[in-house]
Every structure is written in C-alpha cells, then in structure tokens.
Design a protein around this motif. Structure first.
Motif, PDB file in Angstrom:
ATOM      1  N   ILE A 118       0.830  -1.205   0.000  1.00 37.33           N
ATOM      2  CA  ILE A 118       0.000   0.000   0.000  1.00 37.33           C
ATOM      3  C   ILE A 118       0.862   1.252   0.000  1.00 37.33           C
ATOM      4  O   ILE A 118       0.542   2.244  -0.675  1.00 37.33           O
ATOM      5  CB  ILE A 118      -0.937  -0.013   1.229  1.00 37.33           C
ATOM      6  N   TYR A 119       1.961   1.220   0.731  1.00 31.37           N
ATOM      7  CA  TYR A 119       2.827   2.395   0.827  1.00 31.37           C
ATOM      8  C   TYR A 119       3.728   2.553  -0.401  1.00 31.37           C
ATOM      9  O   TYR A 119       3.888   3.663  -0.926  1.00 31.37           O
ATOM     10  CB  TYR A 119       3.687   2.299   2.089  1.00 31.37           C
ATOM     11  N   ARG A 120       4.306   1.451  -0.880  1.00 30.16           N
ATOM     12  CA  ARG A 120       5.352   1.556  -1.904  1.00 30.16           C
ATOM     13  C   ARG A 120       4.842   1.548  -3.341  1.00 30.16           C
ATOM     14  O   ARG A 120       5.416   2.231  -4.195  1.00 30.16           O
ATOM     15  CB  ARG A 120       6.365   0.415  -1.720  1.00 30.16           C
ATOM     16  N   LEU A 121       3.802   0.769  -3.634  1.00 31.31           N
ATOM     17  CA  LEU A 121       3.368   0.639  -5.028  1.00 31.31           C
ATOM     18  C   LEU A 121       2.968   1.972  -5.666  1.00 31.31           C
ATOM     19  O   LEU A 121       3.370   2.250  -6.804  1.00 31.31           O
ATOM     20  CB  LEU A 121       2.223  -0.365  -5.133  1.00 31.31           C
ATOM     21  N   PRO A 122       2.179   2.825  -4.997  1.00 32.51           N
ATOM     22  CA  PRO A 122       1.834   4.110  -5.632  1.00 32.51           C
ATOM     23  C   PRO A 122       3.041   5.006  -5.862  1.00 32.51           C
ATOM     24  O   PRO A 122       3.021   5.861  -6.752  1.00 32.51           O
ATOM     25  CB  PRO A 122       0.869   4.755  -4.623  1.00 32.51           C
ATOM     26  N   LEU A 123       4.096   4.822  -5.061  1.00 31.78           N
ATOM     27  CA  LEU A 123       5.318   5.613  -5.211  1.00 31.78           C
ATOM     28  C   LEU A 123       6.296   4.962  -6.175  1.00 31.78           C
ATOM     29  O   LEU A 123       7.406   5.469  -6.366  1.00 31.78           O
ATOM     30  CB  LEU A 123       5.988   5.795  -3.835  1.00 31.78           C
ATOM     31  N   GLU A 124       5.864   3.821  -6.768  1.00 31.34           N
ATOM     32  CA  GLU A 124       6.685   3.068  -7.720  1.00 31.34           C
ATOM     33  C   GLU A 124       8.015   2.648  -7.101  1.00 31.34           C
ATOM     34  O   GLU A 124       9.061   2.662  -7.743  1.00 31.34           O
ATOM     35  CB  GLU A 124       6.911   3.882  -9.009  1.00 31.34           C
ATOM     36  N   LYS A 125       7.940   2.258  -5.830  1.00 28.74           N
ATOM     37  CA  LYS A 125       9.103   1.727  -5.134  1.00 28.74           C
ATOM     38  C   LYS A 125       9.034   0.208  -5.106  1.00 28.74           C
ATOM     39  O   LYS A 125       7.965  -0.389  -5.170  1.00 28.74           O
ATOM     40  CB  LYS A 125       9.157   2.261  -3.696  1.00 28.74           C
ATOM     41  N   SER A 126      10.200  -0.410  -4.993  1.00 31.45           N
ATOM     42  CA  SER A 126      10.258  -1.864  -4.923  1.00 31.45           C
ATOM     43  C   SER A 126       9.654  -2.344  -3.617  1.00 31.45           C
ATOM     44  O   SER A 126       9.904  -1.766  -2.554  1.00 31.45           O
ATOM     45  CB  SER A 126      11.715  -2.338  -5.027  1.00 31.45           C
ATOM     46  N   ILE A 127       8.862  -3.428  -3.698  1.00 30.68           N
ATOM     47  CA  ILE A 127       8.279  -3.989  -2.476  1.00 30.68           C
ATOM     48  C   ILE A 127       9.250  -4.971  -1.818  1.00 30.68           C
ATOM     49  O   ILE A 127       8.958  -5.505  -0.745  1.00 30.68           O
ATOM     50  CB  ILE A 127       6.947  -4.696  -2.765  1.00 30.68           C
ATOM     51  N   ALA A 128      10.406  -5.205  -2.463  1.00 35.19           N
ATOM     52  CA  ALA A 128      11.390  -6.140  -1.920  1.00 35.19           C
ATOM     53  C   ALA A 128      12.672  -5.459  -1.457  1.00 35.19           C
ATOM     54  O   ALA A 128      13.481  -6.060  -0.762  1.00 35.19           O
ATOM     55  CB  ALA A 128      11.722  -7.204  -2.960  1.00 35.19           C
ATOM     56  N   ASP A 129      12.882  -4.204  -1.850  1.00 34.82           N
ATOM     57  CA  ASP A 129      14.116  -3.501  -1.508  1.00 34.82           C
ATOM     58  C   ASP A 129      13.792  -2.092  -1.000  1.00 34.82           C
ATOM     59  O   ASP A 129      13.246  -1.281  -1.753  1.00 34.82           O
ATOM     60  CB  ASP A 129      15.035  -3.414  -2.735  1.00 34.82           C
ATOM     61  N   PRO A 130      14.057  -1.745   0.251  1.00 30.05           N
ATOM     62  CA  PRO A 130      14.711  -2.598   1.250  1.00 30.05           C
ATOM     63  C   PRO A 130      13.798  -3.719   1.713  1.00 30.05           C
ATOM     64  O   PRO A 130      12.571  -3.563   1.724  1.00 30.05           O
ATOM     65  CB  PRO A 130      15.019  -1.622   2.388  1.00 30.05           C
TER      66      PRO A 130
END
Length: 244
Positions: free
Chosen positions: A11-23
């Motif tokens: 929920i936090y990372r996907l909209p920001l296009e961040k990796s859900i595995a790193d960190p």
C-alpha cells in the motif's frame, strides 16, 4: 496478520513506484530507521509502542494495525466459510488484493495496473479451482465487468465531455469478474452503487449540499465483491423471496 504487514508495504510503496522487496525490511517513514523484528509484530508491536516509533517517537498511522487486523479477520472468515481448501486460499488472496487496492485508492485515487492487469489472467486461471465459477463464467464476468463500466464511462464522457469513471475502476471490475463470474459482477455493481450512494449522500449532508468532491469507487467495488463471496447467494435468495 503477517501477510497484512506485507500488504502495508504494498500500500505504501506501489503508488510511489518503489520496490516492495528492496529494502527487504520496513523503515520508519519519518526518520528512516530500520524497524527491528520485535517492533514489527503485527498489531501487538503497535500497541506495545503506543503507536509511535521507538527511535524518533513520531506517531505511526493507525492504518498499519488496521490493515493487519483486517487481513487476520479475512483469513478467519475464509477458514470458517471454505475451510482449508484451495478455494479458500484463492478467496483469501483475492480479499487481500482488494484490501490493498482499497487503501491505495483512498490515499491516491488510483488503482495500480501492476495489480489489476496481472490479476485478470490469474483470475481466469483460478476459475479451474473454484467450484461455483467455470472458465466460461469467469470469461463472461471479465467481459461484463470491464464492458459495463466502459460503457458507463464512455456515455458519461459523451454527455458531459468530462472524465467520470476512471480506467482503474474498469480494469478492477474486469479482474473481479474473473473470480465472481457475471452474476457476481451484477451483484457487485448493485451493492457498490448502493453503498457508494449512501456514503456520498451522507458526506454531502454533513459538509453541505453544494460541495463537490470525487469519491474513489474502488473501495465500494471491493465491498460489493467481498459481500458476494460470503453472503451473495443468501442475499439474492432473500431479495427475490421478499419480492414474492
């Protein structure tokens, strides 16, 4: 609830296009400090730390334990409804995905394609393990879900020259249709529209009739789909029995 903790990451990372595995481990959004495992126990760590970061004392959103608790509730509900079966596993994953989509849509007014688009072929594949949904039902649900909202969006744009229904909602209902079939799509549309209208009217009465605001429709589609999975057949029977 541990899966709910991972859902919070999505929920936090996907909209920001961040990796859900790193960190690979969670960090405090305020100070960036890596959260220790004993401070990352679902729900209980939040209560133990009184809703604050151990290092910077910044408040932690109630959203985190809420999502974890909802994931746990979904797991228990699926277990009692479907048991330890492949069908139950599919419905739990489906419910978890809808929870992620719901909170992303509330925060950002978007439904990430990275969730809904891969969910369509996976939903078609899942129909082979769902006793009440055949591949034909799943395919018709895909067409009914995506097609119905596409027609609504096109008609609204034709009449008003404005964008109404978002493309994310169209793809979401198409994905939902692959799991619940075309009958479930009709139920989902009816239920989500009724609940959405009720919420919208309540907000308008509370804030004033002239207020203009955009209500994300994804959460209401999710409510309709989950309601159908657990109570759809009973509610449909009750409704038609009431009309007699």
């Amino acid at each position: 609830m541990c899966i709910g903790s991972f859902m919070n990451v999505c929920i936090y990372r996907l909209p920001l296009e961040k990796s859900i595995a790193d960190p690979p481990r969670s960090v405090c959004p305020s100070c960036g400090h890596m959260i220790k495992y004993y401070d990352n126990i679902p729900v209980f760590s939040y209560l133990w730390l009184k809703g604050r970061c151990r290092h910077c004392n910044a408040p932690i959103s109630l959203r985190y334990p809420l999502v974890e608790a909802l994931a746990g509730l979904a797991a228990v509900s699926v277990f009692f409804a479907f048991g330890l079966t492949l069908e139950g596993l599919i419905y739990f994953i489906f419910t978890a995905v809808l929870l992620v989509i719901t909170f992303i849509d509330i925060d950002h007014k978007i439904i990430p394609n990275v969730i809904s688009i891969p969910g369509i072929p996976l939903g078609l594949l899942a129909s082979f393990a769902l006793p009440q949904v055949t591949l034909k039902d799943s395919a018709l649900g895909l067409l009914a879900g995506g097609g119905s909202l596409l027609i609504v969006a096109w008609t609204y744009h034709l009449l008003t020259r404005k964008e109404g229904m978002g493309g994310g909602d169209i793809k979401l209902l198409a994905m939902i249709g692959t799991i619940v079939g075309w009958k479930g799509v009709l139920f989902t549309i009816f239920t989500s529209s009724a609940v959405g209208s009720l919420v919208g009217l309540t907000v308008m009465l509370a804030k004033g009739k002239n207020i203009k605001f955009a209500v994300p429709f994804g959460p209401f589609l999710a409510i309709g789909a989950v309601t159908y999975i657990f109570f759809g057949q009973s509610l449909i029977y009750w409704y038609f029995h009431l009309l007699r």
